[in-house]
Scaffold this active site. Structure first.
Site, short mmCIF file in Angstrom:
data_model
loop_
_atom_site.label_atom_id
_atom_site.label_comp_id
_atom_site.label_asym_id
_atom_site.label_seq_id
_atom_site.Cartn_x
_atom_site.Cartn_y
_atom_site.Cartn_z
N GLU A 127 -17.09 -20.46 52.37
CA GLU A 127 -16.85 -21.20 51.13
C GLU A 127 -18.16 -21.53 50.42
O GLU A 127 -18.24 -21.47 49.19
CB GLU A 127 -16.07 -22.48 51.43
CG GLU A 127 -14.69 -22.25 52.03
CD GLU A 127 -13.81 -21.35 51.18
OE1 GLU A 127 -13.98 -21.33 49.95
OE2 GLU A 127 -12.95 -20.65 51.75
N GLU A 190 -14.23 -12.01 48.05
CA GLU A 190 -13.91 -12.40 49.43
C GLU A 190 -14.78 -11.65 50.43
O GLU A 190 -15.31 -12.23 51.38
CB GLU A 190 -12.43 -12.14 49.72
CG GLU A 190 -11.49 -13.12 49.06
CD GLU A 190 -11.65 -14.52 49.61
OE1 GLU A 190 -11.84 -14.69 50.82
OE2 GLU A 190 -11.61 -15.47 48.80
#
Length: 267
Positions: A127, A190
């Site tokens: 993250e 991602e």
């Protein structure tokens, strides 16, 4: 044919923005300034703190903060904000997120799937990578190019302006909290966050091999309910696991973790 008045400005912005690069060297379009992104991240984070219960469990907060702090020690100071803020939310969601401006949220449901500090570090490193790689800026910039969310290009958003466009802005930041989940980034984002996150957690002393175990746990937690990869913007569990296995073997510190912190997971 008469061209839109805004077209020259957009074209000039794109020429400048096209020079941006992510930490992996990938070319990016990032049309918003760091200060704009910091403000949007802070506004969205404050909204989430008002809407989602915050955990007051001292042991849980110490654990999450310990893992996060260990990773942040390896991250250079950021030019657009001074400190990172970490909040643990009481929610069954198996997820975490990080917003521009250094705002990190971890849902307690994640701690049931991330079995140890190394697996939690996998998620938090991932993250943080989204923030450092300007993925939210890319998403919002692409929306602008497509003709959406032009309001976020303003130098500052007042409370009324933000309230009017908050759902659109939060979607651009990767948030869909009004629906109870975090919206996934695209496959490129991602995969890049996986690569960078693995580097960050390893530099902090956490065992990168646990990243594979973490995503195996994620696959079990989802019950295999994942559509074919070509129908989704998110890498499949198997694709992600195989990629991480290969990257772990290439890490220079593979198998050597002398600086791993001891963050005690609450029972």
């Amino acid at each position: 044919m008469k061209l839109p008045k805004r077209l020259p400005l957009i074209a000039a912005s794109l020429l400048i923005a096209a020079c941006a690069q992510s930490p992996t060297g990938r070319n990016q379009i990032t049309m918003l300034s760091g200060q704009q992104m910091t403000q949007l991240g802070a506004q969205s984070f404050e909204q989430m703190k008002k809407e989602i219960p915050i955990s007051n469990d001292a042991a849980t907060n110490r654990y999450v903060q310990c893992v996060t702090n260990a990773i942040l020690k390896t991250i250079p100071p950021q030019p657009d904000f001074e400190e990172w803020e970490v909040v643990v939310f009481e929610s069954d969601q198996v997820n975490a997120f990080a917003l521009p401006g250094g705002k990190i949220g971890v849902f307690t449901g994640l701690l049931d799937v991330a079995e140890n500090q190394h697996q939690l570090a996998t998620v938090i490193g991932h993250e943080i990578a989204h923030v450092l790689a300007n993925h939210s800026n890319e998403r919002l910039s692409h929306n602008q190019i497509a003709g959406f969310s032009m309001v976020v290009a303003d130098a500052a958003l007042g409370a009324s302006d933000y309230a009017e466009h908050s759902s659109r802005i939060m979607a651009g930041l990767g948030l869909g909290f009004q629906y109870g989940f975090i919206l996934p980034y695209g496959r490129t984002h991602e995969s890049e966050a996986d690569t960078l996150g693995l580097r960050y957690m390893s530099d902090a002393g956490f065992d990168p091999r646990e990243s594979v175990a973490l995503w195996q746990n994620m696959a079990k937690a989802s019950g295999g309910a994942q559509p074919p990869e070509f129908l989704t913007t998110h890498p499949s569990h198997s694709t992600r696991i195989n990629a991480l296995r290969g990257q772990v073997q290439q890490l220079p510190k593979y198998g050597l973790f002398p600086s791993a912190p001891e963050c005690k997971k609450p029972r």
